[in-house]
Design an enzyme around this catalytic site. Sequence first.
Site, PDB file in Angstrom:
ATOM      1  N   ALA A   1     -45.405  55.553-122.356  1.00 31.25           N
ATOM      2  CA  ALA A   1     -44.720  54.844-121.463  1.00 31.25           C
ATOM      3  C   ALA A   1     -46.641  56.201-120.838  1.00 31.25           C
ATOM      4  O   ALA A   1     -46.243  55.222-119.403  1.00 31.25           O
ATOM      5  CB  ALA A   1     -44.121  56.157-120.664  1.00 31.25           C
ATOM      6  N   ASP A   2     -47.299  56.589-121.133  1.00 30.65           N
ATOM      7  CA  ASP A   2     -48.376  56.188-120.034  1.00 30.65           C
ATOM      8  C   ASP A   2     -49.341  55.399-119.992  1.00 30.65           C
ATOM      9  O   ASP A   2     -49.805  55.621-118.473  1.00 30.65           O
ATOM     10  CB  ASP A   2     -49.036  57.805-120.593  1.00 30.65           C
ATOM     11  CG  ASP A   2     -48.758  58.216-122.110  1.00 30.65           C
ATOM     12  OD1 ASP A   2     -48.648  60.193-121.290  1.00 30.65           O
ATOM     13  OD2 ASP A   2     -47.801  58.021-122.257  1.00 30.65           O
TER      14      ASP A   2
ATOM     15  N   ILE B   1     -47.753  52.868-118.334  1.00 26.22           N
ATOM     16  CA  ILE B   1     -47.385  52.064-116.987  1.00 26.22           C
ATOM     17  C   ILE B   1     -48.762  52.056-116.496  1.00 26.22           C
ATOM     18  O   ILE B   1     -48.308  51.519-115.554  1.00 26.22           O
ATOM     19  CB  ILE B   1     -46.196  53.479-116.796  1.00 26.22           C
ATOM     20  CG1 ILE B   1     -44.772  53.388-117.704  1.00 26.22           C
ATOM     21  CG2 ILE B   1     -45.595  52.777-115.514  1.00 26.22           C
ATOM     22  CD1 ILE B   1     -43.395  53.901-117.980  1.00 26.22           C
TER      23      ILE B   1
ATOM     24  N   HIS C   1     -50.836  60.434-123.529  1.00 28.84           N
ATOM     25  CA  HIS C   1     -49.742  59.857-124.997  1.00 28.84           C
ATOM     26  C   HIS C   1     -48.677  61.371-124.671  1.00 28.84           C
ATOM     27  O   HIS C   1     -47.850  60.710-125.800  1.00 28.84           O
ATOM     28  CB  HIS C   1     -50.805  59.530-126.110  1.00 28.84           C
ATOM     29  CG  HIS C   1     -51.533  58.954-125.781  1.00 28.84           C
ATOM     30  ND1 HIS C   1     -52.463  58.384-125.740  1.00 28.84           N
ATOM     31  CD2 HIS C   1     -51.118  57.645-126.720  1.00 28.84           C
ATOM     32  CE1 HIS C   1     -52.989  57.219-125.889  1.00 28.84           C
ATOM     33  NE2 HIS C   1     -52.465  56.439-126.493  1.00 28.84           N
TER      34      HIS C   1
END
Lengths: 77, 819
Positions: free
Chosen positions: B554-555, B557, B597
């Site tokens: 998701a990091d 993004i 992360h």
Amino acid sequence: MATEILVPQLGNEVTEAEVTEWAAAVGDNVSASDIVVVISTTKAALEIEAPCDGTLSEIRIGEGELTEVGAVLGVIE
Amino acid sequence: MPKQLPIDPGQTYSADKVRFTDIPVHAYKGDLAAEIARWGKDGLRAALRHMLVVREFESMLHAFKSTGAYRGIEYVYKGPAHLSVGQEAAAVGSAMALGPTDQIFGSHRSHGEIIAKGLAAVGAIPPGEVTSIVESHSDGRLLDLVTRHVGEAGGDPAEAFLLTGVLAEIFMRDAGFNRGMGGSMHAFFTPFGAFPNNAIVGGSAGIAVGAALRAQLTRSDSICVANLGDGSTGCGLIWESMNFAGMGQFRNLWQPPFDRNPPVLFCFTNNFYAMGGQTRGETMAWDRLSRIGAGISPGQLHAETVDGSNPLAVADAVARKAEILRAGEGPALLDIECYRYSGHSTTDTNAYRSRDEMKAWQAHDPITRFRDRLVDGGIITVGEADEMVEVAGAQIEAVTRVVVDRQLAPAVDLEASPTIIGDMTFNNEAIELGETAGDLLAEPAETSAVKSIMRKARSGIAEDGSQLSPMRAVTLRDALSEAILHHLTHDESLIAYGEECRDWGGAFGVHRGFADIIPYHRLFNSPISEAAIVSTAVGYALAGGRAIVELMYADFIGRAGDEIFNQLAKWQAMSAGELRLPVVLRVSVGSKYGAQHSQDWTSLVTHVPGLRVIYPATPHDAKGLMATALSGNDPTIVFESQRLYDRVETFEPDGVPADYALVPFGEAAIRRAGDDVTILTIGPSLYPALDAAGELAGHGVEAEVVDARTLVPFDYDTVIASVRRTGRLIIVSEAVERGSFANTVAANVTRLAFADLKAPPVVLGAPNWIAPGADMEDKYAPQEHDICDAVLGEFFADKRVNRRGVRNWDIAGMAKRGL
């Protein structure tokens, strides 16, 4: 001399694995570093090589069966 | 499955040179006789007329912006006008060479391109089809407006329809092609091959590549043109997109008939300025824009620099590139040099360029030069050319008179329908899956990965009540796999890609074994190009396909920020629902790897309107929610906690359904009943909350644990019904507390159930600092004891026990320190 094919360490938190596929049958001649069996953890499949030259004399954990780190998958003589 | 392209050390280290070939610059030498033979005299006259229409259209906007009037029509236009005066030959020349079904994707300065493409399409599509296109758009309302009010001065009815639809869109009127939801910088009309223009510089690059990928996979003959500015060569997405379109795997690994490159032309309208920064010589390193083709692929993207003041030079180049693309040998790049006489926008005072320079370029005015050429060649008389100018003026005036009239062409009625814009956000459609796809490499049930899951128990609870290990029962990872594989095997329009998606099986094994079943062209490894991953998925979807793509963490993004926040989220509403974006974007929330992360960024994506956001916490929900996401026609972000991948099903008595099953969005699940406090959880916080509930019971506090399941849409009804009984609410998530979606829920519940609350809701998230490494994580993500501390401390002072967690924040004091 019999050499055991062992389930290797699979990471800190992984204790179990499944035998996905035997790439050799009992009686087959195998060479060290041939892939003889594929096992899977919850996340990934791992190909296991023959630890020595010889003949696969025994399969102890069959395809689809669960096993644990350190268990004997089969034996090469 | 190991790679089919072995890397040979001998070959790798042998001495060699990287070779380049010359890139042509202004090599066009067409003579008029040949051009007459090619386009016909009518075709050449039409090109001049189209340039004049574009010039007049842009001049009209310029007049409104600078003087508030055009030909005696007074109107205050408040929106943007990035005009292309001087660039008409690029737009018209390109449109001449493209067919009606070829697709152009533009920039913030693309009025001219849409008009040119539309005019060319009107001339090229059989009249009967044109009639049916203009009659069916907006149930005939736009055509009706044109027929009744624009009249004969508007010229050909289909041209008047086009110009009215574009201008009404620019003026934000309901009659606009996209009901005014796009406006000047996002106008488009797909039936004529004009696809979305993009207000984000370079934004069209990846979208055009995705649309080209769709053309490639449907074996369409259409090509896609990304119309970009020279300034966009400074943007990362451009480079990611050029590389993506040129990937070696298309030729090396994809099977026929898909072993071709996506037919995309990166068409740079190079007007030498990026706003006020001079690209050549100041802000860019390339010296000649076309040089960058040499850095991308052995074929150098077939790059050329072309004279953008001559429509025939442009048409010639675009036609040659189109042929290359249709042969599957793209991508290609054109550097079309032309000079923008107008400012960047109408507030631009041209302080950055000299009068002498502007004067010198007047002598190269594309319209004057082309007209003179046609006059010299005897194709048109001076009188005819002058009349053409008059007719174009009358045409634009007739259209403008109607569009500025708010009685005839009003904006959407926000008084009568205050949520009408919101209602365009999602289509809430769902598809029915068809028969088994015909392109599978193997029967899924015959593959080892599928067999492995099939051997497992569906429930995570053994008959003796004990919990099964993740090797013995279906996990959340397996459940995701089942839903995705079901869709991939029943929907040939669905493609899956991301980093490590194929051989590796996805970084976390969700795609494990798929490579044995799904052909390369529907399951492939992407480059580490998060922006291009999302952008191409947007393009693939808006061209009619469906995509499930992955960002690993998701990091990441952040790497695809614009593509998620401005493209994926907005195109459905900006098109007034014309476009559908069935894209599922998977992101995992990591653990143990520290600050870059391990972040739960649900709050970032819930903040941006236009994205459905789900966070399944159980295997049952993972399968059902993923199936719903993939069935839907709306963009969906799926959060997956890496901590939960090995979770087995412990809530549903029958476990994870073996068959395909859907779990609807917008329905929270009560995981434990209780009357004293409601614990609402987002994602993996469900599990510490359940442990805490068990512990709280020992203190005489019965907690009701509610799993949010989906954040957009969100189910307030279930939460509020619970809060009405318990009178207390704590919301637990792993997102940092500041700006968390949990605060939105807390605020709304306070408003909606104030009378029933015995205390203000509490938000328990991660603290407002970085996620630390593995050994410190339990002081970051809320744990069982943190939840107990908060519940007992905030809600049940009489039952307070010694605090076990470290969280005893002085919220105001910390905020003062920026925390």
